[in-house]
Design an enzyme around this catalytic site. Structure first.
Site, PDB file in Angstrom:
ATOM      1  CG  ASP A 330       1.000  -3.086  -9.988  1.00  0.00           C
ATOM      2  OD1 ASP A 330       0.028  -3.713  -9.533  1.00  0.00           O
ATOM      3  OD2 ASP A 330       2.166  -3.225  -9.558  1.00  0.00           O
ATOM      4  CE  LYS A 331      -1.891  -2.120  -3.139  1.00  0.00           C
ATOM      5  NZ  LYS A 331      -0.701  -2.207  -2.240  1.00  0.00           N
TER       6      LYS A 331
END
Length: 647
Positions: A330-331
């Site tokens: 995920d960012k």
């Protein structure tokens, strides 16, 4: 204390038996007196009893239940050796068997003590402020909401937030950080960590039984009972293999002399020779080393990980880490710090920046999303008043709509406004069902708005566009900086053969690619809803077999569950991270991810080496024993030597 007593007992048994064996071997060579034979026999009897009673009882108990294990095989071999007068060989077998078990228990105990020692770090009593007085009370009696006083040099006894004071805290027992971390008002602290030179007061947030350290210990204890795939396969093999060995031993003892295949030799009759071969086979074919080859390595790996700030919840997950060849991340909150800040505020014609931030904060003030918190913080920094909002509608992954001072206000990504009936001025009720599709309605967004959003995205900013009734008010650019260790962690993963490394994010693709380029990630899948992330992880798992998904443990929980290994950024004890993921990085340090995968590979490599050594030795000893080329003493030394080598 109990573990030390158990270890002393485990070591005492082979020591006593070894001394008896040594004396029985030396005595006939240095002394020849009346009764020396009786003394030698007594020494061997003591060695037999000390080392043989335990395995015999355990083996017989299981045998009565129809389960034959290694203890049963060893006891049977020792009894067989005694039956044909080979007391020294039988005693040597039991001595080496006991020594192998002692070393095994020592190795396993070292790993367990490394974890259980964490429990001793948290104080049993803490000083709290109650009714205006300072009281020294048991930590189990402290309630959430109370104030705990931590003096300089003391260990923190509770999980909580600093309410007063500041200090540097050594968090290494929880997060594995080598350097103390500065803590001030509002910062979180954990039970078992060591306070520095400052005095602090801590508002308790969790009861002692629910503290981060208590949960870590419980989870590692559970991990000890979760077997890896190799260990489960070894257990299944042993359940079938041991009865087969018993059948082979009986046939080896009975068939050759019955069929006249053995001639008397060295003063021994055919039956004695056949029995010796059967005992050698029993010893050589016993899978002692196989039984301990996996649990010792797995437990040592889990303990080593915990000491380094990585919580691995079981041998199966440690083994799965070794198989990972693709990593999805995920960012926000994973590759980035998860603390975005407003960097640019662009007001469109007829509006001002303060009004723009005020309207956005009105919609976002009830949200816990990092972007929402950043906008609310920016409003507070500017001193902007935040009006009340009603009829709030949150469209997951896109934006939010509400009524502020009688006007419909919308805030969200640019796609939130595309395909909407009525353009920017859609009603709150329409916002819930009319924002999902792109199409001709996208023309309702003026080119100037698109250009402003594109400029912010090129600067790696996440864009929140705000509209009021029938016009766009402006755009807010927020930037979430990448973690300092992210680029080096991605480079290490690439050197380890992890390919591809994929960013999965709900953010705009332009922003996502800008951040990805900064940290060295080439493959990006952006604008994903939570269900899209699940599909992406499933597709990666299908094409690459084993995939690790790394996320913040909250919004990414479904994707973590869908991955072969779910890795959560624990952040020092987020409940979801500790309880939902397979692996938790307790310090939210991406640098621990390559370490965890390397540890899994090392543990698996050692397990496979152990299996090869144990079964290789068994495969070599079985034919030698059947052909009569393996004396009992040599069988004992080689077999138990392989067990010691595995440990």
């Amino acid at each position: 204390m109990l573990s030390r007593l158990r270890l002393a007992k485990d070591l005492l048994i082979p020591v006593v038996a070894g001394l008896c064996l040594l004396a029985a071997a030396i005595l006939p060579r240095v002394a020849n007196f009346e009764g020396s034979g009786l003394l030698v026999g007594s020494l061997l009897l003591v060695a037999y009893l000390v080392t043989g009673v335990g395995p015999t009882i355990r083996g017989a108990t299981l045998a009565l239940k129809g389960r034959f294990d290694i203890d049963f095989l060893m006891a049977l071999a020792a009894i067989g050796a005694a039956a044909i007068g080979e007391f020294m060989d039988g005693a040597l077998l039991l001595f080496l068997f006991a020594l192998g078990h002692s070393l095994e228990h020592y190795a396993m105990g070292q790993a367990r003590r490394a974890i259980s020692a964490l429990a001793s770090l948290a104080p049993r009593r803490v000083r709290i402020r109650r009714h205006g007085a300072e009281l020294d009370v048991p930590v189990d009696d402290v309630l959430p909401g109370e104030l705990a006083i931590v003096r300089p040099g003391e260990r923190v006894g509770v999980d909580g937030r600093v309410a007063r004071g500041a200090s540097a805290i050594d968090q290494s027992p929880i997060t594995g950080e080598s350097m103390p971390v500065e803590k001030g008002v509002g910062d979180e602290v954990f039970a078992g960590t060591l306070n520095g030179d400052g005095a602090i007061e801590v508002e308790v947030t969790r009861a002692a039984a629910d503290s981060t350290m208590a949960r870590m210990i419980r989870l590692v204890e559970e991990a000890q009972s979760q077997k890896s795939r190799v260990q489960r396969a070894a257990d299944r093999f042993t359940r079938i293999y041991v009865p087969c060995v018993l059948v082979a031993v009986v046939l080896t003892a009975l068939l050759p002399p019955t069929l006249g295949w053995i001639e008397p030799a060295d003063g021994l009759g055919p039956w004695s020779i056949s029995m010796l071969r059967a005992i050698s086979l029993l010893v050589g074919a016993s899978p002692c080393a196989l039984a301990i080859s996996t649990p010792a390595a797995v437990l040592a790996g889990v303990a080593q990980a915990a000491r380094s700030g990585v919580l691995i919840k079981g041998g199966a997950h440690l083994e799965s880490l070794a198989l990972v060849r693709v990593v999805a991340l995920d960012k926000t909150g994973t590759i980035t710090l998860g603390r975005p800040q407003v960097t640019v505020v662009t007001a469109f014609e007829g509006a001002d920046e303060t009004q723009l931030v005020s309207l956005a904060a009105a919609l976002e003030q009830r949200s816990n999303h990092p972007l929402a918190r950043a906008i609310v913080a920016e409003a507070a920094r500017r001193g902007a008043s935040v009006p009340e909002v009603r009829d709030l509608v949150d469209v997951r992954g896109k934006g939010v709509t509400g009524v502020v001072d009688g006007s419909v206000v919308r805030a969200g990504a640019l796609r939130f406004f595309e395909g909407t009936r009525g353009g920017a001025g859609a009603t709150a009720s329409q916002g819930a069902d009319a924002t999902g599709s792109q199409g001709a309605g996208g023309d309702a967004i003026p080119p100037a708005v698109r250009q402003a959003a594109a400029a912010l995205e090129r600067a790696a900013c996440t864009v929140v566009v705000v509209s009021r009734d029938d016009r766009f008010v402006g755009a807010i650019g927020l930037r979430d900086e990448p973690r300092t260790e992210a680029a080096s962690a991605m480079a290490r993963l690439a050197r380890m053969g992890i390919d591809p490394i994929v960013m999965l994010t709900g953010d705009n693709e332009v922003v996502a690619r800008a951040i990805a380029a900064e940290v060295g990630i080439r493959e990006v899948r952006a604008a994903l809803l939570p269900e899209d992330k699940i599909a992406a992880v499933a597709a990666l798992a299908k094409s690459h077999r084993a995939v690790a998904m790394v996320g913040d443990g909250v919004n990414d929980a479904p994707a973590l569950a869908a991955a072969t290994v779910g890795v959560a950024m624990g952040g020092g004890g987020a409940d979801v991270a500790l309880e939902a993921a397979d692996v938790a990085l307790m310090r939210s340090d991406l640098g621990r991810l390559p370490f965890a995968i390397s540890l899994g590979r090392a543990a698996r490599r050692i397990v496979l080496q152990n299996v090869a050594v144990s079964m290789g030795m068994v495969a070599a000893l079985i034919p030698l024993a059947i052909l009569g080329w393996l004396p009992v003493t040599l069988a004992v030394i080689l077999h138990e030597g392989s067990t010691v080598a595995v440990v």
